[in-house]
Design an enzyme around this catalytic site. Structure first.
Site, PDB file in Angstrom:
ATOM      1  N   THR A   1       0.743  -1.234   0.000  1.00 53.88           N
ATOM      2  CA  THR A   1       0.000   0.000   0.000  1.00 53.88           C
ATOM      3  C   THR A   1       0.772   1.282   0.000  1.00 53.88           C
ATOM      4  O   THR A   1       1.765   1.451   0.672  1.00 53.88           O
ATOM      5  CB  THR A   1      -0.978   0.054   1.183  1.00 53.88           C
TER       6      THR A   1
ATOM      7  N   LYS B   1      -8.497  -0.235  -0.289  1.00 47.71           N
ATOM      8  CA  LYS B   1      -8.084   0.196   1.041  1.00 47.71           C
ATOM      9  C   LYS B   1      -8.582   1.603   1.360  1.00 47.71           C
ATOM     10  O   LYS B   1      -8.145   2.215   2.324  1.00 47.71           O
ATOM     11  CB  LYS B   1      -6.571   0.137   1.127  1.00 47.71           C
TER      12      LYS B   1
ATOM     13  N   GLY C   1      -8.506   5.895   4.415  1.00 44.77           N
ATOM     14  CA  GLY C   1      -7.688   4.866   3.797  1.00 44.77           C
ATOM     15  C   GLY C   1      -6.779   4.254   4.845  1.00 44.77           C
ATOM     16  O   GLY C   1      -6.391   4.930   5.800  1.00 44.77           O
TER      17      GLY C   1
ATOM     18  N   SER D   1       4.063   1.883   2.325  1.00 43.81           N
ATOM     19  CA  SER D   1       5.412   1.599   1.844  1.00 43.81           C
ATOM     20  C   SER D   1       5.904   2.581   0.786  1.00 43.81           C
ATOM     21  O   SER D   1       7.091   2.861   0.715  1.00 43.81           O
ATOM     22  CB  SER D   1       5.484   0.164   1.315  1.00 43.81           C
TER      23      SER D   1
ATOM     24  N   ALA E   1       4.066   4.230  -7.765  1.00 41.01           N
ATOM     25  CA  ALA E   1       3.996   2.875  -8.323  1.00 41.01           C
ATOM     26  C   ALA E   1       5.194   2.567  -9.217  1.00 41.01           C
ATOM     27  O   ALA E   1       5.633   1.421  -9.292  1.00 41.01           O
ATOM     28  CB  ALA E   1       2.699   2.691  -9.103  1.00 41.01           C
TER      29      ALA E   1
ATOM     30  N   CYS F   1       8.155   2.292  -6.079  1.00 42.80           N
ATOM     31  CA  CYS F   1       7.979   1.373  -4.945  1.00 42.80           C
ATOM     32  C   CYS F   1       7.469   0.018  -5.435  1.00 42.80           C
ATOM     33  O   CYS F   1       6.409  -0.051  -6.058  1.00 42.80           O
ATOM     34  CB  CYS F   1       6.997   1.974  -3.943  1.00 42.80           C
TER      35      CYS F   1
ATOM     36  N   THR G   1       3.799  -1.027  -4.437  1.00 45.13           N
ATOM     37  CA  THR G   1       2.708  -0.155  -4.860  1.00 45.13           C
ATOM     38  C   THR G   1       2.406  -0.439  -6.324  1.00 45.13           C
ATOM     39  O   THR G   1       3.324  -0.559  -7.125  1.00 45.13           O
ATOM     40  CB  THR G   1       3.116   1.330  -4.681  1.00 45.13           C
TER      41      THR G   1
END
Length: 181
Positions: free
Chosen positions: A9, A41, A53, A132, A164, A167, A170
């Site tokens: 996440t 989430k 969230g 993260s 994204a 990471c 993600t």
């Protein structure tokens, strides 16, 4: 027995020009394996007046959503008061204290990060992120706020895409909830 830590996440909240966004990616990872790509989430609470969230354990995040919903009901939808009271309970209650998650919650007036250590953190600039990939999303959102004319939703979308790309925990399967101030 060694257990693998579940990592997952990036959750980002952006507040700009009367709009409040919370965006979250859908990836759940266990070790080096992606377990799920489309987890949700982010959700609406309190008759769609609050968005929230979570980052961390899914079961714990959902339990915290339910606890916050109860506090919002108890305090007539006052997010500030409900957040403080929930954080106190979370820190002091023996069962809640073991929950492994963080929350971002927002309404038309306030945005907070809530933690099990009793933290109720309000961002200075209306932008906050957890999870993260939070550092990547937060940095890009702050840059976009300062150097572009993009609206809150476009900033959240671009920042989550950047997170994204950087990471590994993600993904680009983004859920976005929005409320107007």
């Amino acid at each position: 027995m060694m257990t693998k830590k579940i990592r997952s996440t990036t959750i980002l909240s952006v507040r700009k020009n009367g709009k409040v966004i919370i965006a979250g990616d859908g990836q759940v990872s266990l070790g080096q394996m992606i377990m799920k790509m489309g987890a949700n989430k982010v959700r609406r609470l309190n008759n769609d007046k609050v968005i929230a969230g979570f980052a961390g354990s899914a079961a714990d995040g959902i339990a915290l959503f339910e606890k916050l919903e109860g506090k919002l009901s108890e305090y007539s939808g006052n997010l500030r008061r409900a957040s403080v009271e929930m954080a106190k309970d979370w820190r002091l209650d023996r069962v809640l204290r073991r929950l492994d998650a963080l929350l971002i919650v927002a309404d038309t007036l306030d945005t907070f990060v809530l933690s099990g250590t009793g933290d109720v953190i309000e961002p200075d600039d209306g932008i906050v992120s957890i999870g993260s990939g939070s550092g990547f999303a937060l940095a890009s959102a702050r840059a976009l706020i300062q150097h572009t004319q993009l609206d809150a939703r476009a900033i959240a979308e671009a920042s989550m895409a950047i997170a994204a790309d950087i990471c590994i925990y993600t993904n680009t399967n983004i859920t976005i909830e929005e409320i107007n101030e």
